[in-house]
Design an enzyme around this catalytic site. Structure first.
Site, PDB file in Angstrom:
ATOM      1  N   ASP A 182      30.167  30.002  43.303  1.00 16.41           N
ATOM      2  CA  ASP A 182      31.133  29.769  44.371  1.00 16.41           C
ATOM      3  C   ASP A 182      30.342  29.501  45.648  1.00 16.41           C
ATOM      4  O   ASP A 182      29.438  30.260  45.986  1.00 16.41           O
ATOM      5  CB  ASP A 182      31.989  31.028  44.550  1.00 16.41           C
TER       6      ASP A 182
ATOM      7  N   HIS B  85      41.910  33.707  40.950  1.00 13.28           N
ATOM      8  CA  HIS B  85      41.895  35.048  41.544  1.00 13.28           C
ATOM      9  C   HIS B  85      42.817  35.175  42.755  1.00 13.28           C
ATOM     10  O   HIS B  85      42.957  36.258  43.302  1.00 13.28           O
ATOM     11  CB  HIS B  85      40.463  35.391  41.955  1.00 13.28           C
TER      12      HIS B  85
HETATM   13  O1  ISL Z   1      45.085  32.947  48.646  1.00  8.65           O
HETATM   14  C1  ISL Z   1      45.754  32.123  49.223  1.00  8.65           C
HETATM   15  C2  ISL Z   1      47.118  32.354  49.375  1.00  8.65           C
HETATM   16  O2  ISL Z   1      47.364  33.597  48.901  1.00  8.65           O
HETATM   17  C3  ISL Z   1      45.230  30.895  49.736  1.00  8.65           C
HETATM   18  O3  ISL Z   1      45.825  30.480  50.897  1.00  8.65           O
HETATM   19  C4  ISL Z   1      43.754  31.072  49.930  1.00  8.65           C
HETATM   20  O4  ISL Z   1      43.519  31.810  51.062  1.00  8.65           O
HETATM   21  C5  ISL Z   1      43.122  29.742  50.056  1.00  8.65           C
HETATM   22  O5  ISL Z   1      43.368  29.088  48.871  1.00  8.65           O
HETATM   23  C6  ISL Z   1      41.631  29.883  50.256  1.00  8.65           C
HETATM   24  O6  ISL Z   1      41.074  30.651  49.237  1.00  8.65           O
HETATM   25  C7  ISL Z   1      39.710  30.807  49.176  1.00  8.65           C
HETATM   26  O7  ISL Z   1      39.125  31.166  50.411  1.00  8.65           O
HETATM   27  C8  ISL Z   1      39.494  32.436  50.944  1.00  8.65           C
HETATM   28  C9  ISL Z   1      39.389  33.559  49.907  1.00  8.65           C
HETATM   29  O8  ISL Z   1      40.039  34.693  50.407  1.00  8.65           O
HETATM   30  C10 ISL Z   1      39.996  33.169  48.596  1.00  8.65           C
HETATM   31  O9  ISL Z   1      39.823  34.181  47.647  1.00  8.65           O
HETATM   32  C11 ISL Z   1      39.350  31.885  48.173  1.00  8.65           C
HETATM   33  O10 ISL Z   1      39.749  31.472  46.886  1.00  8.65           O
HETATM   34  C12 ISL Z   1      38.556  32.688  52.078  1.00  8.65           C
HETATM   35  O11 ISL Z   1      37.237  32.487  51.668  1.00  8.65           O
END
Ligand code: ISL
Ligand code: CA
Length: 538
Positions: free
Chosen positions: A97, A319
């Site tokens: 990631d 996730h």
């Molecule tokens: O999880 C979301 C809604 O519940 C999305 O808006 C999410 O925040 C968005 O897809 C971005 O996700 C990614 O970046 C975030 C992290 O919290 C997430 O786990 C990741 O997948 C910040 O790094």
């Protein structure tokens, strides 16, 4: 010629919840190594690891404090090297990631950047306030404010996610240089690419006040800006082109046109991307306001993206999303049938399929009873925000139960032993109470299990040129069924999916290639949650 990352199936591991080996209640890298044979047996060709870098875990690893070291909770760099070697022996590739929109506030760069005179000041987006308030009216992804005041330097910094995740400043070329070095570091170690976190919001083209919105005021100034496209092309040219690797971008709030621009082959930016539109068909405005699942809209949206992009990254879970069987299928009577039906969808679309840990055994949403059982920072922020807006406790709780990201983050259910075999210690997150019914051990040798069906689907895909590289054509999407064809050089497979717990008529004649009811002949009526793939022999 198809590329290896088009032929293979990806399996996403959320390391924290996968397998603990030392009894501290936290999944770890040795735990991943432990299951490589089983993943190979399933037919997995690529693993995507959610972040394993050093992190204070404000957002479970999506807040990185050191990009070149492993979080001690997960193991050591040596464990990581062993994982790469052991996966390599089994011809399983690994992608990491890559979280580069922001770092942790505990990252050395950010700590130093608090000093106005530091060369690191410009690594982040610092601005003076306006009349004692934040520099602009933007709002963040996790509800509310996205500027934090820092008393030491008397200015605010931008954070589109939590205040512990300051956004990097891509106007500073040094930031991109750092990113290039980090990528080379991991590619040199043998990783085969990256899943690029929120990659379409890197470049902020202005810090003006945005148009007021229910969520994400200011988004028009950072969503898929030309500056981001340029960054992606630079990374491709200067880094990725020198390795045998691929990228999949996580892209938020994009339209098919924006998607095309990001992964058009000739523009050489991303190899493929995760879009969210199909996952938004069961919500109003934002994910917290659920509406009844509507298979027609769902199918229509998937078909739209299938047709818009040359190659999709297909997924029904990750996730951040709730469990697909709970959301689009049936947790009750048709649990197994509907989980298999959804698997059939995932493995027969055009594109690279991504399976999220536990999806292959039909894991369900968590049976939360209390806010204390939820760890996710987003859930807690939204909870507080909703309280401020005077939503009733009952309503907020309904939102949390139905939408919290922790639904997908409960420990993997391996067996009927203590803590579902996840850990001998106290798991960092509660195990779902249904683990004695839903677990790997009971499924792995049962030919009728969801897991065995996934294995069959993966094998079927890898042996079918039509599924690997055929075109997609929508046949029909209604409130009940989703039907499409995959076609290559005059050969066609028809996929028929029943999204309801009732029989549905769908005329079609052809030879059954796979069916989640194990039937050999198709009679024109789909059973509850039935999936059938027919060879339309002419
Ligand atoms: O999880 C979301 C809604 O519940 C999305 O808006 C999410 O925040 C968005 O897809 C971005 O996700 C990614 O970046 C975030 C992290 O919290 C997430 O786990 C990741 O997948 C910040 O790094
Ligand atoms: Ca552990």
């Amino acid at each position: 010629m198809a590329k290896w990352w088009q032929e293979r199936v990806v399996y996403q591991i959320y390391p924290r919840s996968y397998q603990d080996t030392n009894g501290d209640g936290i999944g770890d890298i040795p735990g991943i190594i432990m299951h490589l044979d089983e993943l190979k047996d399933l037919g997995v060709g690529i693993l995507w690891l959610s972040p394993v870098y050093c992190s204070p875990n404000a957002d479970n690893g999506y807040d990185i404090s050191d990009y070149r070291n492993i979080n001690p909770e997960y193991g050591t760099m040596q464990d990581m090297d062993t994982l790469l070697a052991e996966a390599g022996k089994r011809d399983i590739k690994i992608i990491m990631d890559l979280v580069i929109n922001h770092t942790s506030d505990r990252h050395e760069w950010f700590q130093k950047s608090k000093d106005k005179n530091s060369p690191y000041r410009d690594y982040y987006i610092w601005r003076p306030g306006k009349g004692g308030k934040a520099p602009n009216n933007w709002t963040g992804f996790f509800a509310g404010n996205c500027w934090e005041y820092d008393a030491q330097s008397g200015e605010y910094y931008l954070h589109l996610f939590t205040q512990n995740q300051p956004d990097l400043n891509y106007y500073n070329p040094k930031v991109l240089d750092e990113v290039k070095d980090i990528m080379r570091f991991w590619l040199d170690k043998g990783v085969s690419g990256f899943r690029c976190d929120v990659i379409n919001i890197l470049y902020k083209s202005s810090l003006e006040d945005g148009k007021k919105r229910l969520a994400l005021t200011g988004i028009e100034y950072y969503l898929s800006q030309e500056g981001t496209h340029e960054i992606l092309r630079t990374l491709r040219r200067e880094v990725l082109d020198h390795y045998d690797c691929f990228t999949v971008g996580e892209t938020v709030f994009i339209t098919p046109q924006m998607g095309k621009d990001l992964c058009d082959r000739d523009r050489r930016e991303l190899d493929m991307l995760f879009s969210f539109e199909h996952m938004e068909t069961d919500q109003y405005f934002v994910k917290w306001f659920k509406r009844k699942f509507n298979p027609k809209m769902f199918g229509k949206t998937i078909a739209k993206w299938q047709n818009a992009l040359e190659w999709n990254a297909n997924y029904l879970e990750n996730h951040d999303q709730t469990r697909s069987v709970s959301r689009f299928g049936d947790e009750g009577v048709y649990w197994a049938e509907s989980a298999k039906m959804l698997g059939t969808l995932l493995l027969t679309l055009r594109g690279t399929p991504y399976i999220y840990e536990g999806q292959e055994i039909g894991m369900t949403n968590f049976d939360f009873t209390d806010m204390d059982q939820i760890q996710d920072i987003e859930s807690h922020n939204v909870y507080r925000f909703a309280k401020k807006l005077h939503f009733t406790e009952k309503f907020i709780w309904k939102m949390m139960k139905a939408c919290s990201r922790d639904n997908a983050r409960t420990p993997m259910q391996w067996n009927t032993g203590a803590n579902a075999g996840f850990s001998t210690g106290k798991p960092w997150h509660k195990v779902n109470a249904n683990f004695s019914r839903i677990n790997m051990q009971s499924q792995i040798n049962d030919p009728d299990s969801i897991r065995s069906y996934y294995k069959k689907l993966i094998a079927m895909r890898s042996q079918s040129n039509v599924l690997l590289s055929g075109d997609f054509q929508l046949v029909r999407t209604t409130r009940n069924v989703f039907i499409y064809d995959r076609t290559l050089e005059g050969k066609s497979l028809r996929v028929l999916l029943n999204f309801t717990g009732k029989p549905q008529k769908a005329n079609c004649s052809g030879k059954v290639v796979i069916s989640n009811y194990g039937r050999e002949e198709y009679d024109g009526v789909l059973k509850p949650y039935e999936a059938a793939v027919l060879d339309l022999i002419k």
